[in-house]
Scaffold this motif. Structure first.
Motif, short mmCIF file in Angstrom:
data_model
loop_
_atom_site.label_atom_id
_atom_site.label_comp_id
_atom_site.label_asym_id
_atom_site.label_seq_id
_atom_site.Cartn_x
_atom_site.Cartn_y
_atom_site.Cartn_z
N ASP A 55 -44.94 -35.77 11.06
CA ASP A 55 -46.09 -36.01 11.94
C ASP A 55 -45.64 -36.31 13.37
N ASP A 56 -44.60 -37.12 13.52
CA ASP A 56 -44.12 -37.48 14.85
C ASP A 56 -43.56 -36.27 15.60
N ILE A 57 -42.81 -35.42 14.89
CA ILE A 57 -42.28 -34.20 15.50
C ILE A 57 -43.42 -33.29 15.92
N THR A 58 -44.37 -33.07 15.02
CA THR A 58 -45.50 -32.19 15.30
C THR A 58 -46.31 -32.72 16.48
N ARG A 59 -46.62 -34.00 16.48
CA ARG A 59 -47.40 -34.63 17.56
C ARG A 59 -46.67 -34.50 18.91
N THR A 60 -45.37 -34.74 18.91
CA THR A 60 -44.59 -34.65 20.15
C THR A 60 -44.62 -33.23 20.71
N LEU A 61 -44.39 -32.24 19.86
CA LEU A 61 -44.39 -30.86 20.33
C LEU A 61 -45.78 -30.42 20.81
N ARG A 62 -46.82 -30.80 20.06
CA ARG A 62 -48.18 -30.41 20.45
C ARG A 62 -48.59 -31.08 21.76
N ARG A 63 -48.17 -32.32 21.96
CA ARG A 63 -48.49 -33.03 23.20
C ARG A 63 -47.89 -32.31 24.41
#
Length: 169
Positions: free
Chosen positions: A62-70
């Protein structure tokens, strides 16, 4: 995809903190195996958790996905690879320095396994540790499992301070 997007995606993933030991990034722990940006801008990240049953994998994903999407990457996929298994040998020098500076006992070299059967031991492997607080070698295992599965809890017999040891895997 442009090389800049590849480098940027890798840098973003490399900046994500470990949810269980947030003083380190996933890259410093050696968990990030691969970051690939396809021509259609899809980002695929491959991680290897410290344990196959690591409870923090969902948080990492989730943290990786959220960082990339941000940062504008809309199509993100995070896969887990368990082979080869993660090893404490993969912790970077910066990661080891940060652990040491935070008062952790650093792991020694990971145990080597020959191909074939793995011996079953029901007790903790003896470790010859040095207290990160006072440098004494007079340490005592308190619990094989600390706050996370990858750490053991020890106590120094000289200064009496407790400390975490990152287990060799």
């Amino acid at each position: 995809m442009a090389a800049a997007a590849q480098v940027n995606a890798r840098a973003l993933v490399d900046s994500v903190l470990d949810p269980e030991m947030p003083l380190l990034t996933l890259a410093e722990l050696g968990i990030v195996r691969e970051v690939e940006v396809a021509a259609d801008s899809r980002v695929t990240v491959i991680i290897t958790p410290t344990y196959s049953g690591c409870p923090a994998v969902a948080a990492m994903r989730d943290d990786i996905t959220r960082t990339l999407r941000r940062h504008g990457y809309r199509d993100v996929r995070v896969d887990t690879s368990l082979s080869p298994a993660w090893s404490t040998d993969w912790i970077t020098e910066d990661g080891r320095r940060k652990l040491r500076d935070a008062g952790y006992s650093l792991p020694g070299a990971a145990p080597r396994q020959d191909a074939g059967r793995v011996p079953l031991t029901l007790t903790a492997r003896p470790r010859n540790l040095t207290c990160p607080n006072c440098g004494s070698r007079e340490t005592q295992l308190v619990s094989e499992f600390g706050a996370t599965l990858c750490k053991a809890q020890y106590r120094c017999r000289s200064c009496l301070e407790p400390f975490d040891h990152v287990k060799e895997i």
